[in-house]
Design a protein around this motif. Sequence first.
Motif, PDB file in Angstrom:
ATOM      1  N   LYS A   1      -8.521   6.288  -3.373  1.00 49.17           N
ATOM      2  CA  LYS A   1      -8.226   6.850  -2.181  1.00 49.17           C
ATOM      3  C   LYS A   1      -6.881   7.533  -2.272  1.00 49.17           C
ATOM      4  N   SER A   2      -6.099   6.739  -2.908  1.00 47.58           N
ATOM      5  CA  SER A   2      -4.743   7.556  -2.897  1.00 47.58           C
ATOM      6  C   SER A   2      -4.674   8.641  -3.809  1.00 47.58           C
TER       7      SER A   2
ATOM      8  N   SER B   1     -14.563   7.122   0.939  1.00 48.88           N
ATOM      9  CA  SER B   1     -15.136   5.734   1.270  1.00 48.88           C
ATOM     10  C   SER B   1     -15.708   5.171  -0.259  1.00 48.88           C
ATOM     11  N   SER B   2     -16.150   4.021  -0.298  1.00 51.55           N
ATOM     12  CA  SER B   2     -16.697   3.519  -1.372  1.00 51.55           C
ATOM     13  C   SER B   2     -18.097   4.068  -1.487  1.00 51.55           C
TER      14      SER B   2
ATOM     15  N   GLY C   1      -8.941  -3.497  -5.525  1.00 55.52           N
ATOM     16  CA  GLY C   1      -8.172  -2.504  -4.974  1.00 55.52           C
ATOM     17  C   GLY C   1      -8.442  -1.263  -5.635  1.00 55.52           C
TER      18      GLY C   1
ATOM     19  N   ARG D   1      -0.325  -5.816  -6.693  1.00 50.70           N
ATOM     20  CA  ARG D   1      -1.193  -5.329  -7.607  1.00 50.70           C
ATOM     21  C   ARG D   1      -0.514  -5.000  -8.801  1.00 50.70           C
TER      22      ARG D   1
ATOM     23  N   THR E   1     -11.027   1.059  -5.047  1.00 48.12           N
ATOM     24  CA  THR E   1     -11.416   2.140  -4.058  1.00 48.12           C
ATOM     25  C   THR E   1      -9.949   2.610  -3.301  1.00 48.12           C
ATOM     26  N   THR E   2      -9.214   1.778  -3.046  1.00 45.57           N
ATOM     27  CA  THR E   2      -7.843   1.824  -2.276  1.00 45.57           C
ATOM     28  C   THR E   2      -7.041   2.650  -3.077  1.00 45.57           C
TER      29      THR E   2
ATOM     30  N   THR F   1      -1.301  -8.784  -1.338  1.00 52.63           N
ATOM     31  CA  THR F   1      -0.829  -7.142  -1.478  1.00 52.63           C
ATOM     32  C   THR F   1      -0.296  -6.903  -2.648  1.00 52.63           C
TER      33      THR F   1
ATOM     34  N   LEU G   1       0.711  -1.225   0.077  1.00 49.79           N
ATOM     35  CA  LEU G   1      -0.019   0.214   0.063  1.00 49.79           C
ATOM     36  C   LEU G   1       0.839   1.259   0.041  1.00 49.79           C
TER      37      LEU G   1
END
Length: 141
Positions: free
Chosen positions: A43-44, A56-57, A37, A131, A39-40, A129, A8
């Motif tokens: 976020k970034s 958030s999603s 990943g 991607r 949504t993650t 982890t 991450l």
Amino acid sequence: MDYEVNSLNELHAVAADLLRLASPEKVFLFFGDMGAGKTTFIKSICQQLGIVDSISSPTYSIVNEYICPNGKIFHFDFYRIKNETEALDLGFEEYLYSDSYCFIEWPEKIENLWPEKYVKIKLRAIGDTKRLITAQIIKNQ
């Protein structure tokens, strides 16, 4: 543009690079299986754009709006819609052509509504982890 992300912590650098290379495009379509990943990664990207609020999603609300130093960001999750009419009823086209950033999860649900220019992001999970992220600027004119 291809990226291999092993943790991450590496997402922030990828997000910054992607924003730099994709500029001035502001519509991003995110493809990937559930749990890849999307949504993650969004976020970034939002953090790179200066968002400090909780990101958030929008799975149930379908769209979340964030305020950043340079305007608004709209984050869509079309997983739960049944057809493109639902997106149109939501006012999707107004968001899309607002000159704000639009991050769209599950864009395959609204394929006929895609703009002529966008950034196509494909995410693929390899293990827990790792991607693989592929980004492509699409210009259908």
